[in-house]
Design an enzyme around this catalytic site. Structure first.
Site, short mmCIF file in Angstrom:
data_model
loop_
_atom_site.label_atom_id
_atom_site.label_comp_id
_atom_site.label_asym_id
_atom_site.label_seq_id
_atom_site.Cartn_x
_atom_site.Cartn_y
_atom_site.Cartn_z
N ARG A 258 -4.40 6.89 23.30
CA ARG A 258 -5.19 7.34 24.45
C ARG A 258 -4.46 8.44 25.22
O ARG A 258 -3.26 8.37 25.47
CB ARG A 258 -5.49 6.18 25.39
N ARG B 75 -1.04 7.06 30.07
CA ARG B 75 -0.92 6.06 31.14
C ARG B 75 0.36 5.24 30.98
O ARG B 75 0.71 4.85 29.88
CB ARG B 75 -2.14 5.12 31.11
N ARG C 106 -12.26 -9.84 36.79
CA ARG C 106 -11.30 -10.11 35.72
C ARG C 106 -10.78 -11.53 35.80
O ARG C 106 -9.95 -11.92 34.99
CB ARG C 106 -10.11 -9.17 35.89
N ARG D 197 -0.99 -6.95 28.82
CA ARG D 197 -2.41 -6.85 29.21
C ARG D 197 -3.30 -7.70 28.30
O ARG D 197 -4.26 -8.31 28.77
CB ARG D 197 -2.85 -5.38 29.19
N LYS E 11 -14.47 0.54 27.37
CA LYS E 11 -15.35 0.33 28.53
C LYS E 11 -15.53 1.64 29.30
O LYS E 11 -16.65 2.03 29.63
CB LYS E 11 -14.76 -0.74 29.47
P1 AP5 Z 1 -11.14 3.42 27.03
O1 AP5 Z 1 -12.58 3.78 27.19
O2 AP5 Z 1 -10.15 4.10 27.89
O3 AP5 Z 1 -10.97 1.82 27.07
P2 AP5 Z 1 -11.09 0.82 28.28
O4 AP5 Z 1 -11.81 -0.38 27.78
O5 AP5 Z 1 -11.63 1.50 29.49
O6 AP5 Z 1 -9.55 0.44 28.43
P3 AP5 Z 1 -8.64 0.30 29.71
O7 AP5 Z 1 -7.23 0.32 29.20
O8 AP5 Z 1 -9.02 1.30 30.75
O9 AP5 Z 1 -9.00 -1.12 30.18
P4 AP5 Z 1 -8.17 -2.00 31.04
O10 AP5 Z 1 -9.19 -3.03 31.35
O11 AP5 Z 1 -6.90 -2.48 30.46
O12 AP5 Z 1 -7.67 -1.04 32.23
P5 AP5 Z 1 -8.21 -0.76 33.70
O13 AP5 Z 1 -8.07 0.67 33.97
O14 AP5 Z 1 -9.52 -1.41 33.91
O15 AP5 Z 1 -10.78 3.69 25.48
C1 AP5 Z 1 -9.45 3.53 25.03
C2 AP5 Z 1 -9.11 4.64 24.02
O16 AP5 Z 1 -9.93 4.48 22.86
C3 AP5 Z 1 -9.39 6.05 24.53
O17 AP5 Z 1 -8.39 6.90 24.02
C4 AP5 Z 1 -10.76 6.43 23.94
O18 AP5 Z 1 -10.87 7.81 23.70
C5 AP5 Z 1 -10.74 5.64 22.63
N1 AP5 Z 1 -12.06 5.11 22.28
C6 AP5 Z 1 -12.94 4.49 23.12
N2 AP5 Z 1 -14.04 4.11 22.43
C7 AP5 Z 1 -13.84 4.49 21.14
C8 AP5 Z 1 -14.60 4.35 19.95
N3 AP5 Z 1 -15.79 3.75 19.96
N4 AP5 Z 1 -14.09 4.84 18.79
C9 AP5 Z 1 -12.87 5.42 18.77
N5 AP5 Z 1 -12.09 5.59 19.87
C10 AP5 Z 1 -12.57 5.12 21.04
O19 AP5 Z 1 -7.14 -1.58 34.56
C11 AP5 Z 1 -5.80 -1.15 34.63
C12 AP5 Z 1 -4.99 -2.13 35.43
O20 AP5 Z 1 -5.48 -2.18 36.79
C13 AP5 Z 1 -5.05 -3.59 34.97
O21 AP5 Z 1 -4.13 -3.86 33.91
C14 AP5 Z 1 -4.68 -4.33 36.26
O22 AP5 Z 1 -3.29 -4.24 36.51
C15 AP5 Z 1 -5.40 -3.50 37.31
N6 AP5 Z 1 -6.74 -4.00 37.57
C16 AP5 Z 1 -7.92 -3.37 37.28
N7 AP5 Z 1 -8.97 -4.13 37.60
C17 AP5 Z 1 -8.45 -5.28 38.11
C18 AP5 Z 1 -9.05 -6.47 38.60
N8 AP5 Z 1 -10.38 -6.63 38.62
N9 AP5 Z 1 -8.22 -7.46 39.03
C19 AP5 Z 1 -6.89 -7.31 39.02
N10 AP5 Z 1 -6.25 -6.21 38.55
C20 AP5 Z 1 -7.05 -5.20 38.09
MG MG Z 2 -10.83 1.99 31.37
#
Ligand code: AP5
Ligand code: MG
Length: 209
Positions: free
Chosen positions: A122, A155, A88, A166, A13
């Site tokens: 990552r 991370r 979420r 997660r 994402k």
């Molecule tokens: P990346 O683009 O980083 O993936 P992502 O979908 O953004 O993954 P996240 O881990 O950031 O999502 P998340 O939803 O768990 O975490 P968030 O920060 O939102 O890609 C991942 C890896 O793959 C990278 O190394 C990239 O280079 C590689 N890659 C990407 N695309 C690729 C492709 N096509 N081919 C090959 N490689 C590729 O949330 C973190 C925490 O915050 C949550 O766990 C929660 O505790 C809290 N939080 C956030 N939002 C909320 C909410 N709304 N409510 C409650 N808690 C929340």
């Molecule tokens: Mg992300």
């Protein structure tokens, strides 16, 4: 255009959002990134959410909704935004509907095997948040960001136990949003398995850009 990016952890994402901001000219708003900045700044919010995030659990709805409501009241979101990682939960989606109307929800269709492979490698820039990967998208220098020379780190919530948590939380609390938005006719499914350039091309195609 007001878009939501919905998908499991590690679906890509944030990676697509970083490309989509240039295509659409709207801000990328990641609740996860906002929380990580607060943790780095050791603000009151950061101290409150650090242990929750490191364990792979969700921050409470009230705190998260308030944060997004405030962010979406800022002038740069007038033309649109990409909301990544919010909502979420169903209560978050219902709250969002009361203060903003979205155009489309991009659903990142991603098998668990891809999630594990992506999160396992990552690497993130501490300064600008850019997502690298140890195999698929290596920084030129292992420890330094190509874009801003910031320090690259792993991370805390990418530890295997936190990733499993997660994924569980995603299935129980976030995946129901796919049906919620499908019933409203807003979902666009994207196969998130291919390489990034293929996904960017698909993103342009499905949105007619
Ligand atoms: P990346 O683009 O980083 O993936 P992502 O979908 O953004 O993954 P996240 O881990 O950031 O999502 P998340 O939803 O768990 O975490 P968030 O920060 O939102 O890609 C991942 C890896 O793959 C990278 O190394 C990239 O280079 C590689 N890659 C990407 N695309 C690729 C492709 N096509 N081919 C090959 N490689 C590729 O949330 C973190 C925490 O915050 C949550 O766990 C929660 O505790 C809290 N939080 C956030 N939002 C909320 C909410 N709304 N409510 C409650 N808690 C929340
Ligand atoms: Mg992300």
């Amino acid at each position: 255009m007001k878009l939501l990016f919905l998908g499991p952890p590690g679906a890509g994402k944030g990676t697509l959002a970083a490309r989509a901001v240039d295509i659409l000219g709207v801000p990328h708003i990641s609740t996860g990134a906002i929380f990580r900045s607060a943790i780095a700044a050791q603000s009151e919010l950061g101290l409150k959410v650090k242990a929750i995030i490191d364990a792979g659990k969700l921050v409470d709805d009230d705190t998260t909704i308030e944060l997004v409501k405030e962010r979406l009241s800022q002038a740069d979101t007038q033309k649109g935004y990409i909301l990544d990682g919010f909502p979420r939960t169903i209560p978050q989606a219902e709250a969002l509907a009361a203060f903003s109307s979205i155009d489309k929800v991009i659903n990142f269709d991603t098998p668990d095997s891809t999630v594990l492979e992506r999160l396992g490698g990552r690497r993130v820039c501490r300064k600008c948040g850019y997502n690298f990967h140890a195999i698929f998208n290596k920084p030129k220098n292992e420890n330094v960001c190509d874009h801003c020379s910031g320090e690259i780190y792993i991370r805390d919530d990418d530890r295997p136990e936190a990733v499993q948590k997660r994924l569980e939380v995603y299935r129980a609390q976030t995946a129901p949003l796919i049906d919620y938005y499908r019933q409203k006719g807003l979902i666009i499914d994207i196969d998130a398995s291919p390489m990034v350039d293929v996904i960017v091309a698909e993103f342009r195609k499905v949105l007619g850009l």
